[in-house]
Write an enzyme that holds these catalytic residues in place. Structure first.
Site, PDB file in Angstrom:
ATOM      1  N   ASN A   8     -63.488 -62.512 -42.548  1.00  0.00           N
ATOM      2  CA  ASN A   8     -63.760 -63.529 -41.533  1.00  0.00           C
ATOM      3  C   ASN A   8     -65.263 -63.561 -41.276  1.00  0.00           C
ATOM      4  O   ASN A   8     -65.801 -62.654 -40.645  1.00  0.00           O
ATOM      5  CB  ASN A   8     -62.984 -63.175 -40.250  1.00  0.00           C
ATOM      6  CG  ASN A   8     -63.251 -64.154 -39.123  1.00  0.00           C
ATOM      7  OD1 ASN A   8     -63.886 -65.195 -39.332  1.00  0.00           O
ATOM      8  ND2 ASN A   8     -62.765 -63.824 -37.939  1.00  0.00           N
ATOM      9  N   TRP A   9     -65.911 -64.601 -41.789  1.00  0.00           N
ATOM     10  CA  TRP A   9     -67.382 -64.691 -41.666  1.00  0.00           C
ATOM     11  C   TRP A   9     -67.835 -65.132 -40.277  1.00  0.00           C
ATOM     12  O   TRP A   9     -69.027 -65.138 -39.993  1.00  0.00           O
ATOM     13  CB  TRP A   9     -67.940 -65.662 -42.719  1.00  0.00           C
ATOM     14  CG  TRP A   9     -68.019 -65.108 -44.104  1.00  0.00           C
ATOM     15  CD1 TRP A   9     -67.490 -63.926 -44.553  1.00  0.00           C
ATOM     16  CD2 TRP A   9     -68.665 -65.711 -45.241  1.00  0.00           C
ATOM     17  NE1 TRP A   9     -67.763 -63.759 -45.891  1.00  0.00           N
ATOM     18  CE2 TRP A   9     -68.485 -64.843 -46.336  1.00  0.00           C
ATOM     19  CE3 TRP A   9     -69.366 -66.896 -45.439  1.00  0.00           C
ATOM     20  CZ2 TRP A   9     -68.996 -65.112 -47.606  1.00  0.00           C
ATOM     21  CZ3 TRP A   9     -69.869 -67.186 -46.702  1.00  0.00           C
ATOM     22  CH2 TRP A   9     -69.685 -66.298 -47.771  1.00  0.00           C
ATOM     23  N   LYS A  10     -66.905 -65.568 -39.449  1.00  0.00           N
ATOM     24  CA  LYS A  10     -67.240 -66.067 -38.096  1.00  0.00           C
ATOM     25  C   LYS A  10     -68.460 -66.998 -38.182  1.00  0.00           C
ATOM     26  O   LYS A  10     -68.509 -67.841 -39.072  1.00  0.00           O
ATOM     27  CB  LYS A  10     -67.478 -64.881 -37.154  1.00  0.00           C
ATOM     28  CG  LYS A  10     -66.337 -63.864 -37.208  1.00  0.00           C
ATOM     29  CD  LYS A  10     -66.359 -62.876 -36.087  1.00  0.00           C
ATOM     30  CE  LYS A  10     -65.295 -61.817 -36.308  1.00  0.00           C
ATOM     31  NZ  LYS A  10     -65.073 -60.955 -35.169  1.00  0.00           N
ATOM     32  N   HIS A  95     -56.668 -66.271 -34.119  1.00  0.00           N
ATOM     33  CA  HIS A  95     -57.616 -65.163 -34.002  1.00  0.00           C
ATOM     34  C   HIS A  95     -57.889 -64.886 -32.526  1.00  0.00           C
ATOM     35  O   HIS A  95     -57.909 -65.812 -31.707  1.00  0.00           O
ATOM     36  CB  HIS A  95     -58.922 -65.496 -34.745  1.00  0.00           C
ATOM     37  CG  HIS A  95     -59.824 -64.312 -34.850  1.00  0.00           C
ATOM     38  ND1 HIS A  95     -60.647 -63.935 -33.814  1.00  0.00           N
ATOM     39  CD2 HIS A  95     -59.992 -63.391 -35.823  1.00  0.00           C
ATOM     40  CE1 HIS A  95     -61.300 -62.838 -34.171  1.00  0.00           C
ATOM     41  NE2 HIS A  95     -60.911 -62.491 -35.389  1.00  0.00           N
ATOM     42  N   GLU A 165     -54.300 -57.285 -35.480  1.00  0.00           N
ATOM     43  CA  GLU A 165     -55.685 -57.062 -35.076  1.00  0.00           C
ATOM     44  C   GLU A 165     -55.726 -56.598 -33.615  1.00  0.00           C
ATOM     45  O   GLU A 165     -55.703 -57.447 -32.699  1.00  0.00           O
ATOM     46  CB  GLU A 165     -56.490 -58.360 -35.216  1.00  0.00           C
ATOM     47  CG  GLU A 165     -56.675 -58.800 -36.644  1.00  0.00           C
ATOM     48  CD  GLU A 165     -58.029 -59.471 -36.820  1.00  0.00           C
ATOM     49  OE1 GLU A 165     -58.860 -58.932 -37.569  1.00  0.00           O
ATOM     50  OE2 GLU A 165     -58.260 -60.509 -36.187  1.00  0.00           O
ATOM     51  N   GLY A 171     -64.895 -55.630 -33.463  1.00  0.00           N
ATOM     52  CA  GLY A 171     -66.333 -55.640 -33.179  1.00  0.00           C
ATOM     53  C   GLY A 171     -66.847 -54.327 -32.605  1.00  0.00           C
ATOM     54  O   GLY A 171     -67.899 -54.298 -31.962  1.00  0.00           O
ATOM     55  N   SER A 211     -62.702 -53.865 -37.054  1.00  0.00           N
ATOM     56  CA  SER A 211     -63.696 -52.839 -37.394  1.00  0.00           C
ATOM     57  C   SER A 211     -63.409 -52.113 -38.714  1.00  0.00           C
ATOM     58  O   SER A 211     -63.642 -50.908 -38.838  1.00  0.00           O
ATOM     59  CB  SER A 211     -63.869 -51.844 -36.233  1.00  0.00           C
ATOM     60  OG  SER A 211     -64.425 -52.530 -35.126  1.00  0.00           O
ATOM     61  N   GLY A 232     -64.263 -58.330 -40.506  1.00  0.00           N
ATOM     62  CA  GLY A 232     -65.147 -59.361 -39.971  1.00  0.00           C
ATOM     63  C   GLY A 232     -66.559 -59.100 -40.461  1.00  0.00           C
ATOM     64  O   GLY A 232     -66.926 -59.517 -41.567  1.00  0.00           O
TER      65      GLY A 232
HETATM   66  C1  PEP Z   1     -62.161 -59.878 -36.677  1.00  0.00           C
HETATM   67  O1  PEP Z   1     -62.707 -60.400 -35.710  1.00  0.00           O
HETATM   68  O2  PEP Z   1     -61.190 -60.417 -37.230  1.00  0.00           O
HETATM   69  C2  PEP Z   1     -62.687 -58.631 -37.174  1.00  0.00           C
HETATM   70  C3  PEP Z   1     -61.903 -57.904 -37.884  1.00  0.00           C
HETATM   71  O3  PEP Z   1     -63.989 -58.330 -36.860  1.00  0.00           O
HETATM   72  P1  PEP Z   1     -64.738 -56.936 -37.120  1.00  0.00           P
HETATM   73  O4  PEP Z   1     -64.330 -56.435 -38.471  1.00  0.00           O
HETATM   74  O5  PEP Z   1     -66.178 -57.278 -37.050  1.00  0.00           O
HETATM   75  O6  PEP Z   1     -64.272 -56.010 -36.039  1.00  0.00           O
END
Ligand code: PEP
Length: 249
Positions: A8-10, A95, A165, A171, A211, A232
């Site tokens: 997920n590149w956000k 999400h 998730e 994050g 994470s 992410g």
């Molecule tokens: C996400 O928001 O789907 C995610 C997994 O982010 P991160 O890996 O940065 O925690």
């Protein structure tokens, strides 16, 4: 069933050119003999542009969200038909960063079923915002799974993925432990068995996100219940992302 690694590149990648660079860097480091489906989800405008350029890539492009309607007065919305007709085959829905803006399980259910109807593969995100010692978070997960799948027909069990998730771990510096993730995923599986029966429930792929890093990916890969990962931040770093992929190869 193939494992799924979906990044997920956000909003981390800012322009089409930057997206091309990240994608090229990932492609260069991609291990041979991939055993998993590999997808990255850039913001929609970039996803469409990158999909046009990378038709034969071993990396599929996904969207980060869709709206459920295909037509009408919905300014700013992007429909499953827009995404599908751009050649994109995957989309995230539900999400936690969308749910935090007020998205409900019912809306996630509408998005998921609209995606399937347009031949997109939705990755439906569910997870508790906090964990309590008494295990009440399991009923939060169960309610969200039942709500988010409420419009999907059991016959379509193989046409979507669930991403567990835990919101409290997104994050952050530390992920949920592989054991915690596997337990929640087994609970999600049991919830679907109760809804649709064992045969259909076993067709649903369930992955973990929050994470994920190159450092912890192997631990998740060792848990049989975990059928892929949704990183992410780590998915825009070619070394991190391809090492996560390697852990599942
Ligand atoms: C996400 O928001 O789907 C995610 C997994 O982010 P991160 O890996 O940065 O925690």
């Amino acid at each position: 069933m193939k494992k799924l690694i979906i990044g997920n590149w956000k909003l981390y990648v800012k322009t089409v050119d930057e997206g091309k660079k990240v994608l090229k860097a990932i492609e260069k480091k991609l291990p041979r003999g991939l055993k998993s489906e590999i997808v990255v989800c850039p913001p929609t405008a970039l996803a469409v542009a990158l999909r046009r350029e990378y038709k034969s890539s071993r990396i599929a492009i996904g969207a980060q969200d869709i709206f459920w309607e295909k037509d009408g007065a919905h300014t700013g919305a992007v429909s499953p038909a827009h995404i599908g007709s751009s050649g994109i085959k995957y989309t995230l829905v539900g999400h936690s960063e969308r749910r935090a803006l007020g998205e409900t399980d019912e809306e996630v259910a509408k998005k998921a079923v609209a995606a399937i109807a347009s031949k997109l593969h939705p990755v439906i995100c569910v997870g508790e915002t906090e964990r309590d010692a008494d295990g009440r978070f399991f009923s939060v997960i169960e309610k969200s799974v039942k709500g988010s799948l409420s419009r999907i027909e059991p016959k379509d069990a193989g046409k979507f993925t669930i991403a567990y998730e835990p919101v409290w771990a997104i994050g952050k510096t530390e992920a949920a432990s592989p054991r915690m993730a596997a337990e929640a995923i087994l609970y999600i599986r049991k919830t679907i068995v109760d809804m649709w029966g064992r045969e259909k429930a076993m067709k649903v792929r369930i992955i973990y996100g929050a994470s994920v890093s190159a450092e912890n990916a192997e631990g998740f890969a060792h848990e049989k219940a975990i059928q892929g990962l949704l990183p992410g931040r780590a998915s825009v770093d070619a070394v991190e992302f391809t090492n996560i992929i390697r852990a599942f190869s």
